[in-house]
Design a protein around this motif. Structure first.
Motif, PDB file in Angstrom:
ATOM      1  N   UNK A 182       4.900   3.538  -1.447  1.00  0.00           N
ATOM      2  CA  UNK A 182       4.343   2.207  -1.754  1.00  0.00           C
ATOM      3  C   UNK A 182       4.598   1.766  -3.002  1.00  0.00           C
ATOM      4  N   UNK A 183       5.255   0.983  -2.705  1.00  0.00           N
ATOM      5  CA  UNK A 183       6.114   0.528  -3.885  1.00  0.00           C
ATOM      6  C   UNK A 183       5.420   0.577  -5.214  1.00  0.00           C
ATOM      7  N   UNK A 213       4.488  -1.788  -6.832  1.00  0.00           N
ATOM      8  CA  UNK A 213       3.502  -2.323  -6.792  1.00  0.00           C
ATOM      9  C   UNK A 213       3.899  -3.713  -5.773  1.00  0.00           C
ATOM     10  N   UNK A 214       3.699  -3.323  -4.322  1.00  0.00           N
ATOM     11  CA  UNK A 214       3.726  -4.834  -3.968  1.00  0.00           C
ATOM     12  C   UNK A 214       2.324  -4.945  -3.405  1.00  0.00           C
ATOM     13  N   UNK A 215       1.932  -5.949  -3.636  1.00  0.00           N
ATOM     14  CA  UNK A 215       0.567  -6.394  -3.442  1.00  0.00           C
ATOM     15  C   UNK A 215       0.317  -6.262  -1.882  1.00  0.00           C
ATOM     16  N   UNK A 216       0.970  -6.892  -1.137  1.00  0.00           N
ATOM     17  CA  UNK A 216       0.659  -7.138  -0.021  1.00  0.00           C
ATOM     18  C   UNK A 216       1.794  -6.457   1.115  1.00  0.00           C
ATOM     19  N   UNK A 217       1.099  -5.529   1.905  1.00  0.00           N
ATOM     20  CA  UNK A 217       1.826  -4.801   2.485  1.00  0.00           C
ATOM     21  C   UNK A 217       1.399  -4.508   4.085  1.00  0.00           C
ATOM     22  N   UNK A 231      -1.430  -2.640   6.375  1.00  0.00           N
ATOM     23  CA  UNK A 231      -2.923  -2.692   6.185  1.00  0.00           C
ATOM     24  C   UNK A 231      -3.394  -3.893   6.916  1.00  0.00           C
ATOM     25  N   UNK A 232      -4.597  -3.815   6.922  1.00  0.00           N
ATOM     26  CA  UNK A 232      -4.821  -5.257   8.072  1.00  0.00           C
ATOM     27  C   UNK A 232      -4.988  -6.352   7.368  1.00  0.00           C
ATOM     28  N   UNK A 233      -4.083  -6.537   6.292  1.00  0.00           N
ATOM     29  CA  UNK A 233      -4.044  -7.825   5.858  1.00  0.00           C
ATOM     30  C   UNK A 233      -2.688  -8.430   6.078  1.00  0.00           C
ATOM     31  N   UNK A 266       5.285 -10.057  -4.664  1.00  0.00           N
ATOM     32  CA  UNK A 266       6.564  -9.213  -4.133  1.00  0.00           C
ATOM     33  C   UNK A 266       6.720  -9.961  -2.595  1.00  0.00           C
ATOM     34  N   UNK A 288      -1.363   4.408   6.215  1.00  0.00           N
ATOM     35  CA  UNK A 288      -1.236   3.610   4.963  1.00  0.00           C
ATOM     36  C   UNK A 288      -1.374   4.625   3.838  1.00  0.00           C
TER      37      UNK A 288
END
Lengths: 331, 289, 465
Positions: free
Chosen positions: C11-12, C14-18, C21-23, C38, C436
């Protein structure tokens, strides 16, 4: 170039909210690293615990803000215990690895979809959880001068934030100049020697970890309150690394150095960015070299380079006295 | 040969002279009683001591060739290392499972072969640190100077008198890093005394000390006993061992091979064997730490 | 694209969006604000054997950027591919903002769709699963609605919907077997990197926080020689390894660490220097390479071969085999050659080794070069199979640290054992915990093991005093 604007932005940043947050984070690190020699690479985790506890308790559990702030202190004490119990008896590098891992665990859990309902997933939590605090704001107008500029809310955060920093510094000054602080410094120099004269090194390291962590969590609470939101990725390892940069910039193991370091750090960061940005926009710097999107990348490259150079050439910080405080005299 | 110049010294001499000099012999008034201590590193047995006692108020030397396990035994006795088996008592209290800081608080304080001065603390702070039961060392009381200020003053006075005795008073505001090797040895000994110990365990007090300082160091060690403390020390310097010790314990390959009065024990065949037999090793090995 | 082994993507930092996950998976290449945006175009869903489809990460933004009328709108879109990576036409997506539905779009013959908005804010895209062909569905864990955050206008954002063979459930045994294979391969990647880290730690005492950047260096060099210079991958990799050995091994030690050793810089100071260096290099990579995850042009979408319950791509088999060979060669070097033995002597006691005639500096140089070769190859393994981004090093660093700590700091074989344990644990843990959170599980186990066996699995207990 609009130098007045650059100066206004830089100065406002130098005494602004970010400076306060990083000063608190670095004061905590100073306790750990500067005075006790603990390699805590999970300071971001403490800030995250402080920020999330505050926000989550208010938003999801209907706590009053003040109760939530109290609980956030408690939560960071627990977090410190969790980190300290397995690692404080081990060699220093183990603490480094475990703390960095633990801070990541915190961030990963905070951003996971599994706990989306309470922790807000990767978007974090945005809401008016700081209402009780901003209700006390006496300023209806912000500050608008050629060299400083704050919105009313920012002004309130800045003033109360600096009061908090001052209180924390005063407390730090008292305790590090006490026999308790003396034990910490001795542990930094040589644990075994301190054990051999009858001090419970483990206990002191734990107290230092807790205290520095709680101070860090104050930074997290300020972070959350000032923006009225928490976002998991603000609490990444980068935060910890920048807090170290701030600490070393000011010079570790002096009470005021984290504040000085934070002011310089944020002044330079914003100053460099603004100058570069304007230079790029007005084509003083050609686009093929740096384009507008790359400005902040260059800025962070400079942070990395700066940290390296500082550590090599002025490990005692910008204003430090080399003979007193070369970090790591033992090598 | 110095004549014993105090009642403690005389008593220790008298008590020890009557003993049968064999390994593990019972002492009339032991301060340390150890039995069956065993410590191995991987396949190597570093310490395997069936029995050892240290007479109160004596100066006892622990000698032996390199790698004999002297320092390891020191570490075990003071809680800095854990033995696989065995038990030992200090003043009748079992301490084989006690952590080092608690052992120190009970009055058994050690120094290290490589001095552990706290470099970025001043000489005075090195001393003050070692005082026990300081109120200001509690995290809760530490911000309240009025609570611990008076105690700090007493401690400082005691530290000053010790520094004077060890001729370090001129250096009291210097960082410990600025001291010479010999001065650090002195500081470490003085610091140990701040704990008010009953027994002082010195790991090679003479190593790295210049000859000029050696005599004064010897005098200091003797004065410890004269003040009523017990001294147990590891040393390679045979002259020193002969000079000041009341009793000598000889180790080889982890075991105690001989005990006795300094002049007698040197003639012991087991001791000669230990040193000659280990001669081959001695040239090859570096100092064990 | 392979899916099998789930990425060494801690989980890098910090990469906010990954993806996992269901985003939504947003790519916002442009605005790079330290910890915020990112490239999260991390193709990785790593759900065991389920074939994860993901859109051609590279192509999409290029295609989209040509359409975006600059400045005023932000366009988000993507490509919907089925489990066999064939584009799906006629899939309906519904776009809404916080208050109301804004419209629907349908994928074209290439499976592409896009939607433009004129205001910043939060949007949601919902894939109408009823419009998917039968047998196809969103992969487990992927939500049908993705959130899109538009920070600023004039951007193109990619929204991915990973699609697998929906309804079909895989038996637990099959899944376990696949995860074991995935885990072992992940373990190998970590082991290659961890061995180098441990060797450098052993000989110089440096805890190198910039070690992850050696993986990125390897990946970027492989990309450079393959995609830019145009060498076939099989030739690009050896060339890239040589270049990495020179840059990451020789140059790095010669011009950074050796001078610091000369100055007598302390170990903790060097550790902090390595952090600064990691930040510098990472942003330099971002500066020259951008925030995308890029695939090598060759072998990008390779079909997996099936061996019983296990599916594995040919390129993964080949890169893994080379990795094993490298690991064996490195071990032989350590055990058999004069230099290798000398390096262990230096690790044991530099002063003694030096006194015995070992040229410590030469040994350290050799260790740095070996370390660069191993780590850069680990980066290349990831690059060939999953693509390369500037975050590769950061994403893997903690796993490498965890492996090294688990195996025992400074022990060569410990690093390998620790890596395998970590790799297997990460993959197998997905049987019981959400995918996740698999890295959380791994890091947690690390902490627990330290409690029980502080010196690591193979580490020797420190001799005190």
């Amino acid at each position: 170039m609009d130098f007045l604007f650059i100066i206004q932005q830089s100065l406002s940043s130098a005494i602004g909210v970010n400076t306060i947050i990083f000063a608190l984070a670095a004061i905590g690190l100073n306790m750990h690293f500067g005075y006790t020699g603990l390699l805590n690479f999970g300071q971001a985790g403490f800030l995250a615990v402080g920020a999330y506890t505050t926000a989550v308790l208010v938003v999801s559990f209907d706590f009053s803000l003040w109760a939530a702030l109290g609980m956030s202190v408690l939560a960071s004490v627990l977090f410190a215990l969790l980190l300290g119990v397995p690692t404080l008896r081990l060699r220093a590098d183990y603490l480094a690895i475990v703390t960095i891992a633990a801070a990541e665990i915190v961030r990963q859990i905070a951003r996971s979809a599994t706990f989306n309902d309470t922790l807000g997933g990767s978007d974090g939590i945005t809401g008016k959880f700081g209402k009780a605090y901003f209700d006390l704001n006496p300023f209806t107008e912000g500050l608008e001068t050629p060299i400083l500029r704050f919105s009313p809310n920012d002004l309130w955060v800045v003033i109360t934030g600096w009061l908090l920093v001052a209180a924390v510094l005063g407390f730090m000054w008292l305790i590090v100049n006490s026999p308790w602080g003396r034990v910490l410094k001795a542990i930094r120099e040589d644990e075994e020697a301190v054990r051999s004269i009858g001090k419970n090194v483990y206990l002191y390291k734990m107290q230092s970890l807790i205290l520095g962590g709680v101070i860090g969590s104050f930074g997290g609470a300020v972070y959350a309150l000032s923006r009225q939101s928490v976002q998991p990725d603000n609490y990444s390892t980068f935060l910890t690394f920048f807090a170290y940069t701030v600490l070393i910039l000011g010079g570790a193991a002096r009470v005021f150095s984290p504040v000085i370091g934070s002011i310089i750090f944020w002044f330079l960061l914003v100053f460099v960015e603004q100058v570069l940005r304007q230079a790029v926009e007005q084509n003083y710097i050609p686009d093929w070299l740096i384009n507008a999107n790359q400005v902040s990348q260059v800025r962070f490259m400079l942070v990395g380079l700066g940290l390296m150079l500082l550590m090599v050439f002025r490990p005692q910080g910008i204003f430090g006295d080399k003979k007193e405080l070369a970090l790591d005299a033992r090598a | 040969m110095h004549a014993p110049n105090s009642t403690y010294a005389a008593e220790a001499k008298k008590a020890l002279v009557a003993l049968d000099p064999r390994p593990g012999v019972d002492k009339p008034d032991p301060i340390i009683v150890a039995e069956g201590i065993k410590r191995t590193f991987g396949g190597l047995t570093a310490v395997d001591v069936t029995k050892m006692q240290v007479q109160r108020h004596s100066i006892t030397a622990l000698i032996g060739p390199n790698g004999a396990g002297k320092t390891t035994l020191f570490n075990l006795l003071t809680g800095f290392d854990r033995a696989q088996s065995g038990s030992w008592t200090f003043n009748g209290n079992e301490i084989s499972k006690t952590p080092p800081h608690k052992i120190a608080r009970q009055g058994m304080v050690r120094t290290f072969q490589l001095t552990k001065s706290l470099y970025r603390l001043t000489v005075m702070d090195n001393m003050r640190l070692a005082a026990t039961a300081q109120r200001g060392e509690s995290i809760f009381l530490s911000p309240l100077r009025f609570v611990w200020g008076s105690q700090e003053k007493e401690i400082t006075e005691r530290a000053e008198s010790l520094l004077e005795r060890f001729k370090l008073i001129d250096k009291k505001d210097d960082f410990a890093a600025a001291l010479s090797g010999g001065q650090r040895k002195l500081l470490e000994m003085a610091r140990a005394l701040m704990v008010n110990p009953e027994i002082v365990m010195l790991d090679e007090p003479m190593a790295g000390v210049n000859p000029a300082l050696k005599q004064s160091l010897l005098g200091h060690i003797r004065s410890l006993r004269d003040d009523g403390m017990t001294v147990l020390f590891v040393e390679h310097d045979m002259d020193m061992v002969r000079d000041i010790s009341d009793w000598v314990v000889v180790m080889a390959q982890g075991q105690i091979v001989a005990e006795g009065e300094p002049h007698e024990v040197m003639k012991d065949q087991a001791v000669i064997d230990a040193y000659l037999g280990a001669h081959h090793d001695m040239t090859l090995e570096t100092e064990d730490r | 694209m392979i899916t099998g082994w789930g990425l060494a993507r801690i989980p890098g930092i910090s990469y906010p969006l990954d993806v996992e996950e269901s985003h939504l998976i947003v790519r916002s290449v442009t605005k790079m604000k330290s910890t915020e945006n990112r490239s999260a175009n991390s193709l990785f869903t790593s759900l065991g054997r389920l074939l994860v489809i993901f859109t051609l990460a590279l192509l999409t933004p290029l295609l989209l950027s040509t359409q975006a009328s600059a400045e005023e709108v932000t366009t988000f879109g993507g490509t919907v591919l089925d489990s066999a990576k064939k584009p799906l036409e006629g899939v309906v997506l519904v776009v809404r903002d916080t208050t109301s539905e804004l419209g629907t779009v349908t994928t074209d013959a290439e499976g592409r769709w896009s939607y433009s908005v004129e205001k910043t804010g939060n949007y949601w895209v919902k894939l109408d699963v009823n419009t998917l062909p039968s047998g196809q569905g969103l992969t487990e864990g992927a939500g049908e609605e993705k959130k899109v955050i538009v920070f600023s206008l004039g951007k193109t954002l990619t929204v991915l919907f990973p699609i697998g063979e929906g309804a079909e459930r895989v038996s637990n045994f099959d899944r376990t077997m696949q995860l074991v294979v995935d885990g072992a391969i992940l373990g190998l990647v970590i082991a290659l990197a961890a061995l180098g880290l441990n060797l450098v730690f052993g000989t110089t005492g440096l805890t190198n926080f910039a070690h992850g950047e050696m993986l990125t260096l390897g990946g970027l060099l492989a990309y450079f020689f393959s995609a830019v210079v145009g060498l076939p991958v099989i030739a690009a990799i050896p060339v890239a390894i040589l270049a990495a050995a020179f840059i990451g091994g020789f140059l790095q030690d010669r011009f950074l660490w050796k001078p610091l050793r000369r100055r007598g810089t302390g170990l903790i100071a060097m550790l902090v220097v390595s952090i600064g260096f990691a930040i510098l290099v990472r942003y330099f990579f971002l500066f020259i390479f951008g925030g995308d995850t890029r695939q090598l042009p060759q072998y990008a979408g390779q079909e997996g071969l099936t061996f019983g319950p296990v599916s594995i791509t040919p390129k993964s088999i080949i890169t893994t085999s080379i990795g094993i060979i490298l690991l064996v060669l490195a071990t032989l070097w350590l055990l058999r050659t004069r230099m290798g033995k000398a390096s262990r002597a230096v690790a044991d006691n530099p002063a003694l080794a030096s006194a015995s005639g070992v040229e410590v500096e030469r040994v350290i140089r050799a260790v740095w070069i070996l370390s660069a070769i191993l780590a850069s190859y680990a980066g290349m393994m990831i690059t060939v199979n999953q693509g390369v981004s500037f975050l590769m090093g950061q994403d893997n660093l903690l796993l490498i640290f965890a492996a090294v700590t688990l195996g025992g700091l400074g022990t060569a074989n410990g690093a390998v054992v620790g890596s395998l344990v970590i790799g297997l644990f990460i993959q197998l843990s997905t049987l019981v915990i959400p995918t996740e959170l698999k890295y959380v599980g791994a890091l947690f186990v690390l902490i627990v093991i330290l409690l029980v066996r502080p010196q690591g699995i193979l580490g020797k207990k420190d001799r005190v005093g």
